[in-house]
Design a protein around this motif. Sequence first.
Motif, mmCIF file in Angstrom:
data_model
loop_
_atom_site.group_PDB
_atom_site.id
_atom_site.type_symbol
_atom_site.label_atom_id
_atom_site.label_comp_id
_atom_site.label_asym_id
_atom_site.label_seq_id
_atom_site.Cartn_x
_atom_site.Cartn_y
_atom_site.Cartn_z
ATOM 1 N N LEU A 31 92.504 -0.106 51.047
ATOM 2 C CA LEU A 31 93.650 -0.960 50.708
ATOM 3 C C LEU A 31 93.188 -2.407 50.536
ATOM 4 C CD1 LEU A 31 96.741 -1.121 50.348
ATOM 5 C CD2 LEU A 31 96.935 -1.544 52.808
ATOM 6 N N SER A 32 92.233 -2.816 51.368
ATOM 7 C CA SER A 32 91.734 -4.218 51.297
ATOM 8 C C SER A 32 91.063 -4.498 49.946
ATOM 9 C CB SER A 32 90.730 -4.475 52.433
ATOM 10 O OG SER A 32 89.717 -3.467 52.421
ATOM 11 N N ALA A 33 90.597 -3.451 49.281
ATOM 12 C CA ALA A 33 89.944 -3.651 47.969
ATOM 13 C C ALA A 33 90.981 -3.776 46.854
ATOM 14 C CB ALA A 33 89.018 -2.471 47.670
ATOM 15 N N MET A 34 92.253 -3.566 47.215
ATOM 16 C CA MET A 34 93.309 -3.587 46.194
ATOM 17 C C MET A 34 94.105 -4.896 46.235
ATOM 18 S SD MET A 34 92.753 -0.580 44.937
ATOM 19 C CE MET A 34 94.138 -0.166 43.895
ATOM 20 N N GLU A 35 93.643 -5.837 47.080
ATOM 21 C CA GLU A 35 94.389 -7.105 47.191
ATOM 22 C C GLU A 35 94.559 -7.734 45.812
ATOM 23 O OE1 GLU A 35 93.062 -8.832 51.510
ATOM 24 O OE2 GLU A 35 94.500 -9.922 50.259
ATOM 25 N N GLY A 36 95.772 -8.202 45.571
ATOM 26 C CA GLY A 36 96.046 -8.897 44.309
ATOM 27 C C GLY A 36 96.382 -7.964 43.162
ATOM 28 N N LYS A 43 103.273 -7.890 51.037
ATOM 29 C CA LYS A 43 103.507 -6.606 51.735
ATOM 30 C C LYS A 43 102.167 -5.939 52.013
ATOM 31 C CE LYS A 43 106.271 -3.076 52.867
ATOM 32 N NZ LYS A 43 106.151 -3.063 54.335
ATOM 33 N N LEU A 44 101.259 -6.003 51.018
ATOM 34 C CA LEU A 44 99.924 -5.393 51.191
ATOM 35 C C LEU A 44 99.225 -6.049 52.368
ATOM 36 C CD1 LEU A 44 97.376 -4.499 48.420
ATOM 37 C CD2 LEU A 44 96.626 -5.735 50.428
ATOM 38 N N LYS A 49 97.522 -5.620 58.375
ATOM 39 C CA LYS A 49 97.499 -6.042 59.789
ATOM 40 C C LYS A 49 97.447 -4.804 60.694
ATOM 41 C CE LYS A 49 99.916 -10.436 59.169
ATOM 42 N NZ LYS A 49 101.304 -10.719 58.732
ATOM 43 N N ASP A 50 98.008 -3.677 60.183
ATOM 44 C CA ASP A 50 97.972 -2.442 60.992
ATOM 45 C C ASP A 50 96.647 -1.710 60.788
ATOM 46 O OD1 ASP A 50 101.449 -1.869 60.136
ATOM 47 O OD2 ASP A 50 100.504 -3.091 61.706
#
Length: 194
Positions: A31-36, A43-44, A49-50
């Motif tokens: 998910l962190s690679a999908m930022e932006g 929301k991402l 944070k979880d």
Amino acid sequence: MEKLKNLKSMAIRFNLDDGLSPDRKSIKRMLSAMEGMYLDNEKLKEMLKDGDIVVYEFYNMGLPEDSGELGFGTTILYPGKIGEEYYFTKGHFHSILETAEIYYCIKGNGYLLMESPEGDVELQELKPGVSVYVPKRYAHRSINISDKEPLISFFAYRADGGHDYKTIKTKGFRKLVVERNGKPELIDNPKWKA
Ligand code: M6P
Ligand code: ZN
């Protein structure tokens, strides 16, 4: 990865239930690679944070990237949404633009969103047993519209076709598939930059 020399035939297993292979390591897209890349990036970040999660994973056979070879494997796109947007793969043009690709859906339900540099948009539904031909010059993105099942497809394309993520990363796709009133809807991307 050490290039395979004097290639002989090989048999690679892809499990029909979860799409994973006991014979190769998958490449995981977190998910962190999908930022932006999603409309609701706040929301991402909140979801991160979880803890980071695998949004999808796929395979690269590590074959020589030359025009006679084929890149192939499965993509497993997990179910989930960020805001009203279903989980999707990053999406890419091929570095050799004139590179077509085929997908064969093994499990789940979703869409293949495609667009040409000229802005022609194509959308095909992925369901078990459906194969989709992705024309040369079209960027392509898988979208999982199920809330419980992974979207699993087998793909193949010319091994030297390469992946150009830059254009999609900066401009996004012209269209998005979101959930409205419990149903998938194709909408204009409000963030799309000409
Ligand atoms: C499919 C194929 C692969 C691609 C993968 C992940 O499996 O098209 O070539 O790498 O999807 O998609 P992306 O590269 O857009 O993250
Ligand atoms: Zn591709």
